[in-house]
Design a protein around this motif. Structure first.
Motif, PDB file in Angstrom:
ATOM      1  N   TYR A  32       9.425  71.587  94.867  1.00  0.00           N
ATOM      2  CA  TYR A  32       9.550  72.800  93.993  1.00  0.00           C
ATOM      3  C   TYR A  32      10.607  73.598  95.029  1.00  0.00           C
ATOM      4  O   TYR A  32      11.585  73.965  94.892  1.00  0.00           O
ATOM      5  CB  TYR A  32       8.974  73.855  92.788  1.00  0.00           C
ATOM      6  CG  TYR A  32       9.409  74.545  92.456  1.00  0.00           C
ATOM      7  CD1 TYR A  32       9.632  74.222  90.934  1.00  0.00           C
ATOM      8  CD2 TYR A  32       9.485  76.072  93.070  1.00  0.00           C
ATOM      9  CE1 TYR A  32      10.722  74.792  90.427  1.00  0.00           C
ATOM     10  CE2 TYR A  32      10.052  76.713  91.711  1.00  0.00           C
ATOM     11  CZ  TYR A  32      10.228  76.559  90.836  1.00  0.00           C
ATOM     12  OH  TYR A  32      11.257  77.831  90.550  1.00  0.00           O
ATOM     13  N   TYR A  42      19.171  78.631  94.134  1.00  0.00           N
ATOM     14  CA  TYR A  42      17.918  79.429  93.777  1.00  0.00           C
ATOM     15  C   TYR A  42      17.635  80.737  93.926  1.00  0.00           C
ATOM     16  O   TYR A  42      17.154  81.043  94.766  1.00  0.00           O
ATOM     17  CB  TYR A  42      16.927  78.716  92.888  1.00  0.00           C
ATOM     18  CG  TYR A  42      16.013  79.527  91.891  1.00  0.00           C
ATOM     19  CD1 TYR A  42      16.406  80.070  90.502  1.00  0.00           C
ATOM     20  CD2 TYR A  42      14.718  79.621  92.207  1.00  0.00           C
ATOM     21  CE1 TYR A  42      15.923  80.452  89.876  1.00  0.00           C
ATOM     22  CE2 TYR A  42      13.731  80.202  91.428  1.00  0.00           C
ATOM     23  CZ  TYR A  42      13.738  80.651  89.909  1.00  0.00           C
ATOM     24  OH  TYR A  42      13.259  81.409  88.831  1.00  0.00           O
ATOM     25  N   PRO A  45      14.133  84.713  91.877  1.00  0.00           N
ATOM     26  CA  PRO A  45      13.426  85.272  92.778  1.00  0.00           C
ATOM     27  C   PRO A  45      13.588  86.480  93.433  1.00  0.00           C
ATOM     28  O   PRO A  45      13.348  87.700  92.997  1.00  0.00           O
ATOM     29  CB  PRO A  45      12.958  84.854  94.190  1.00  0.00           C
ATOM     30  CG  PRO A  45      12.303  82.956  93.195  1.00  0.00           C
ATOM     31  CD  PRO A  45      14.008  83.587  92.183  1.00  0.00           C
ATOM     32  N   GLY A  66       4.336  83.949  84.920  1.00  0.00           N
ATOM     33  CA  GLY A  66       5.063  82.221  84.986  1.00  0.00           C
ATOM     34  C   GLY A  66       5.667  82.013  87.095  1.00  0.00           C
ATOM     35  O   GLY A  66       6.091  82.386  87.511  1.00  0.00           O
ATOM     36  N   CYS A  67       4.084  82.431  87.688  1.00  0.00           N
ATOM     37  CA  CYS A  67       4.666  82.824  88.329  1.00  0.00           C
ATOM     38  C   CYS A  67       5.092  81.430  89.768  1.00  0.00           C
ATOM     39  O   CYS A  67       5.553  81.761  90.757  1.00  0.00           O
ATOM     40  CB  CYS A  67       3.676  83.719  89.776  1.00  0.00           C
ATOM     41  SG  CYS A  67       2.021  82.970  89.785  1.00  0.00           S
ATOM     42  N   LEU A  71       7.494  82.215  94.591  1.00  0.00           N
ATOM     43  CA  LEU A  71       8.522  82.517  95.169  1.00  0.00           C
ATOM     44  C   LEU A  71       8.707  84.307  95.157  1.00  0.00           C
ATOM     45  O   LEU A  71       9.576  84.880  95.947  1.00  0.00           O
ATOM     46  CB  LEU A  71      10.553  81.860  94.697  1.00  0.00           C
ATOM     47  CG  LEU A  71       9.666  80.425  95.607  1.00  0.00           C
ATOM     48  CD1 LEU A  71      10.489  79.639  94.837  1.00  0.00           C
ATOM     49  CD2 LEU A  71       9.892  80.456  96.850  1.00  0.00           C
ATOM     50  N   VAL A  72       8.813  84.527  93.881  1.00  0.00           N
ATOM     51  CA  VAL A  72       8.754  86.123  93.325  1.00  0.00           C
ATOM     52  C   VAL A  72       8.170  86.496  94.435  1.00  0.00           C
ATOM     53  O   VAL A  72       8.660  87.721  94.790  1.00  0.00           O
ATOM     54  CB  VAL A  72       8.287  85.888  91.873  1.00  0.00           C
ATOM     55  CG1 VAL A  72       8.966  87.989  91.653  1.00  0.00           C
ATOM     56  CG2 VAL A  72       9.634  85.387  91.187  1.00  0.00           C
ATOM     57  N   LEU A  90       1.075  78.641  83.439  1.00  0.00           N
ATOM     58  CA  LEU A  90      -0.045  78.153  82.567  1.00  0.00           C
ATOM     59  C   LEU A  90      -0.651  76.758  83.900  1.00  0.00           C
ATOM     60  O   LEU A  90      -1.556  75.892  83.164  1.00  0.00           O
ATOM     61  CB  LEU A  90       1.385  77.190  81.828  1.00  0.00           C
ATOM     62  CG  LEU A  90       0.965  76.270  80.697  1.00  0.00           C
ATOM     63  CD1 LEU A  90       0.273  77.019  79.492  1.00  0.00           C
ATOM     64  CD2 LEU A  90       2.255  76.153  80.220  1.00  0.00           C
ATOM     65  N   MET A  94       0.693  74.683  90.031  1.00  0.00           N
ATOM     66  CA  MET A  94       1.359  75.691  91.012  1.00  0.00           C
ATOM     67  C   MET A  94       1.280  76.983  91.294  1.00  0.00           C
ATOM     68  O   MET A  94       1.507  77.456  92.263  1.00  0.00           O
ATOM     69  CB  MET A  94       2.325  76.617  89.736  1.00  0.00           C
ATOM     70  CG  MET A  94       3.797  75.007  88.838  1.00  0.00           C
ATOM     71  SD  MET A  94       4.844  74.366  90.211  1.00  0.00           S
ATOM     72  CE  MET A  94       5.901  75.748  89.699  1.00  0.00           C
ATOM     73  N   ALA A 110      -2.826  81.436  82.782  1.00  0.00           N
ATOM     74  CA  ALA A 110      -2.619  81.695  81.398  1.00  0.00           C
ATOM     75  C   ALA A 110      -1.659  81.332  80.822  1.00  0.00           C
ATOM     76  O   ALA A 110      -0.296  80.906  81.390  1.00  0.00           O
ATOM     77  CB  ALA A 110      -2.526  83.829  81.854  1.00  0.00           C
ATOM     78  N   ASP A 111      -1.368  81.648  79.429  1.00  0.00           N
ATOM     79  CA  ASP A 111       0.421  81.096  78.577  1.00  0.00           C
ATOM     80  C   ASP A 111       0.822  82.276  77.934  1.00  0.00           C
ATOM     81  O   ASP A 111      -0.112  83.011  77.309  1.00  0.00           O
ATOM     82  CB  ASP A 111      -0.889  80.071  78.008  1.00  0.00           C
ATOM     83  CG  ASP A 111       0.310  79.133  76.390  1.00  0.00           C
ATOM     84  OD1 ASP A 111       1.440  79.982  76.875  1.00  0.00           O
ATOM     85  OD2 ASP A 111       0.736  78.502  75.983  1.00  0.00           O
ATOM     86  N   LEU A 112       2.091  82.571  78.427  1.00  0.00           N
ATOM     87  CA  LEU A 112       2.564  83.752  77.931  1.00  0.00           C
ATOM     88  C   LEU A 112       2.783  83.583  76.654  1.00  0.00           C
ATOM     89  O   LEU A 112       3.570  84.522  76.107  1.00  0.00           O
ATOM     90  CB  LEU A 112       4.025  83.554  78.822  1.00  0.00           C
ATOM     91  CG  LEU A 112       4.129  84.414  80.083  1.00  0.00           C
ATOM     92  CD1 LEU A 112       5.149  83.540  80.660  1.00  0.00           C
ATOM     93  CD2 LEU A 112       3.484  85.535  80.572  1.00  0.00           C
ATOM     94  N   GLY A 131      13.080  82.459  85.989  1.00  0.00           N
ATOM     95  CA  GLY A 131      13.112  81.660  86.130  1.00  0.00           C
ATOM     96  C   GLY A 131      11.925  81.189  84.468  1.00  0.00           C
ATOM     97  O   GLY A 131      12.004  79.074  84.255  1.00  0.00           O
ATOM     98  N   HIS A 137      11.293  76.333  77.772  1.00  0.00           N
ATOM     99  CA  HIS A 137       9.889  76.570  78.222  1.00  0.00           C
ATOM    100  C   HIS A 137       9.044  77.632  77.481  1.00  0.00           C
ATOM    101  O   HIS A 137       8.268  77.623  76.511  1.00  0.00           O
ATOM    102  CB  HIS A 137      10.226  77.373  80.014  1.00  0.00           C
ATOM    103  CG  HIS A 137      10.663  76.508  81.000  1.00  0.00           C
ATOM    104  ND1 HIS A 137      11.471  75.441  80.440  1.00  0.00           N
ATOM    105  CD2 HIS A 137       9.800  76.309  81.892  1.00  0.00           C
ATOM    106  CE1 HIS A 137      11.102  74.612  81.924  1.00  0.00           C
ATOM    107  NE2 HIS A 137      10.263  75.846  82.792  1.00  0.00           N
TER     108      HIS A 137
END
Ligand SMILES: C[S@@+](CC[C@H](N)C(=O)[O-])C[C@H]1O[C@@H](n2cnc3c(N)ncnc32)[C@H](O)[C@@H]1O
Length: 209
Positions: A32, A42, A45, A66-67, A71-72, A90, A94, A110-112, A131, A137
């Protein structure tokens, strides 16, 4: 200008289903960073980190929603090394990549789309997401969880890919949140996003009321 990356094209067709998203990102987690940063150019971030760091103190506690591979978190700590950054995502694969970067205090699944009920209410001094609010998403209803966990008066900074901004209802929802006195819109600015592909996003800065 390059054509849009093939994996990214698939990502936009995921339809928001948690199982499909986990499976897809599990397969992408190892390559990724190279695909996104080097091939696609991209900069999500970087732009969210720039905007958030203008709004928070040097030792603020931040949620990266959604880390992904982290990268953020890396960009936040480059700008303000004293920040405390937690990450949720999620996809366990990742999160494992984020863990290797060693920049997060806490990482959890966790699910946003479920309001982030695992996290404390009004807890974070700032929330950031790059992202994630994009086609296939997380839709506008995912904003509710970010508002729930962010302190009143604190900023939420996120990217919304241009192709989702109006089509998926983000513009309307953000205007509605302001009319409901839940957030104040500090700015919405169009920004380059995938610089090698000519794709743009809306960089959204909100303040929780
Ligand atoms: C394109 S990546 C972005 C990752 C990172 N923020 C970045 O900028 O590189 C999208 C991420 O969103 C996560 N995601 C997708 N749907 C989600 C949901 N409902 N809740 C939490 N994370 C989700 C995926 O697992 C993936 O890690």
């Amino acid at each position: 200008m390059n054509d849009e990356n093939a994996l990214l094209k698939q990502a936009l067709l995921l339809d928001g289903s948690p199982d499909m998203i986990r499976k897809f990102y599990e397969g992408w987690s190892h390559s990724y960073d190279t695909d996104l940063v080097q091939d696609i150019g991209y900069i999500g971030p970087e732009i969210v980190a720039d905007a958030l760091c203008k709004k928070v103190s040097g030792n603020a506690t931040i949620l990266d929603a959604g880390c992904g591979t982290g990268l953020v978190g890396v960009e936040l700590l480059k700008r303000k090394p004293g920040l405390i950054v937690d990450g949720v995502d999620l996809t366990p694969a990742m999160l494992a990549q984020s863990r290797e970067k060693g920049v997060y205090r806490k990482l959890s699944e966790a699910d946003l789309n479920s309001q982030l009920t695992e996290l404390a209410h009004d807890f974070y001094d700032g929330t950031v997401s790059a992202g994630v609010f994009t086609n296939g998403h997380v839709g506008p209803s995912g904003l509710d969880g970010l508002i729930r966990v962010t302190k009143p008066g604190a900023p939420i900074v996120l990217t919304v890919r241009d192709s989702a901004w109006e089509a998926d209802g983000f513009k309307d929802r953000i205007e509605q949140l302001e009319s409901e006195h839940r957030t104040r819109t500090t700015s919405v600015t169009q920004s380059p996003y995938h610089t090698n592909e000519g794709i743009y996003c809306q960089l959204v800065v909100l303040e929780v009321i």
